[in-house]
Scaffold this motif. Sequence first.
Motif: not given
Length: 628
Positions: A100-102, A122, A483
């Motif tokens: 995951h990117k967040a 994300d 972010i």
Amino acid sequence: MESKKAWKLKDFTAHSADVKCLGLGHKSGRVMVTGGDDRKVNLWSVGKPQCIMSLIGHTTSIESVRFNPNEELVVAGSFSGALKIWDLEGAKSLRTLTGHKAGIKALDFHPYGNYIASGSMDCNVKLWDVRRKGCIYTYKSHKDAVNCLRFTPDGLWIASASEDNTVKIWDLTAGKLLSELKDHTGPVNIVEFHPSDLLLASGSTDRTVKFWDLESFKCICSSDTDRNPVKSIYFHPDGSCLYSATGFSLKVYGWEPFVCHEVVPAAWSDIADMAVANSQLIASSYNKTNVSSYVVDLKQVAPTGTDGKSDSLRAGMNSSRRSFITERPPTSCSAEPSEPKRSNTPPEKNESNEDDGSLSRAEIQNQDEYHKLYAGRANAKNKAEPFRPPFEDDYTDPVKASPSVRKEVSPRVRHSPQEPVREPPKETPQAKDSVLAEDFLPKQKPSASGSNNVSEGELVEVLTKGHSTMVAVLQQRSRNLQIVRTMWTSGNTKSAVDSAINMKDKAVLVDLLNIINSRASLWNLDLCNLLLPELKDLLCSKYESHITTAANAVKLVLRNFGNVIKSNMEEPPSSFVDISREERHKKCLACYTVLSSIKSLIRSSQSTTTPKVASDFREIMILLSGIE
């Protein structure tokens, strides 16, 4: 005298920093797991303030936690987008999964297979194969953060609830979107499947609970609009009703036709999770560092209590609705069940997976409770008997509880026998305002004569020991800034500032402040209200660069909004209604309150500051005198 239906069971401090998430064991209703800003995952017996076990190894705050169906495993999702799976019986970490990117906001275990679903800020939902340590599939369709995930009882579908006001149903075998449920008018906070029927319930910030038929994928009924957002719902295990914890009450709903069976007053707020055990509903909430647990006696609550009509009510519900087919060979988390059908789309190749390092460990804080809980499970497995947690039959009203029930166990610490004893990790620099060089230098320098026998190789090892920690901190800071940048470029300055504040990383906030300070047109009263408390904290920093940035921001606020704040201090006359003026008065009063505390802070610290900071403080004091 009528007996009390609901009461508080326990209120205790669960973490050294803010609690961010909480989950109950829904099989027994007797265990609870919490995650916090201190990067720990803590295990508890419900109603007891002594931590059973602390799970340590995450590098960022814990944003979501979830037990597996047998309460033997816990998965925790962090702000960095990584998942860790913990074996509670073995007191050790099993897997670390990244991709995951967040931050991860939603988690669920497959009801019988070795699979986990995760939902993230994300906007993506990922399905993970725990044994193969990889992501099977990523479901991409939501337009905002995923708040909740649930597998169907048969394990063939996933429901995802999102900030984009929708609920989506995904088919695991086909790897595609089955349906999108759009009737909510606000972010959907939670979804729950009926334990047997093809029925889904969802709770939303629009303050309603909706019931969905999973054959037609249509909304069959909706609750009345509540006073508060709906954040926690739970079906009774026999499927006879749905519990909704909102505001200061528990509401009990039926459907087809929709009916509110009862409203139970409760002295709680923002319930995070609920479970049912022994005719009692267990509910838990968190606020800052504290966790509170509550009990509702369902024997006194309709429709399962009071009149004994639960069975007849269940039989009278819609019998035409089909049920999930859940019969299957008995399996457990340690077994090797046959795999479900995979999507025709090949697994993703770019997902990174990290094995657990030496910093991941479980610290048993309460050895007696740990052995009671998990020795009991092991014995039950060996005897092929169902396990019953070794707790009291029910949770008694604390006023009537005997001293033995309220007795607290003194803490003990024991490391897992499966793992070698390791030194606890050093505090990571992420918790500090910035990184100090001495954190990564040897504590003792070798003498010129070499009498301390430190070899060159040993010295290099000491010097490079903190490198991975430094890299982790900088990578996390880079992710945080990315972010904030994404929100900033979308044009929502307030959301970007909110996000930077919630990250609790002062360096990120200072970077953002430097940009805002250079663009005075961005400031307004809302931004002043949001940032002034943070500026006050930064003025107490031990880093001059942070103090200087905060001081420049305070001066900018005073120059541009000093006259506005001063002229709106008086409360508007009550003879007529001017909503905009009343709101402006409240905002200005809040700003003035923080500015007054900043004035007191400066007065007490002027003698201990550097010349540059002292000059900034004097200028602030002059500007402050203009609004008095």
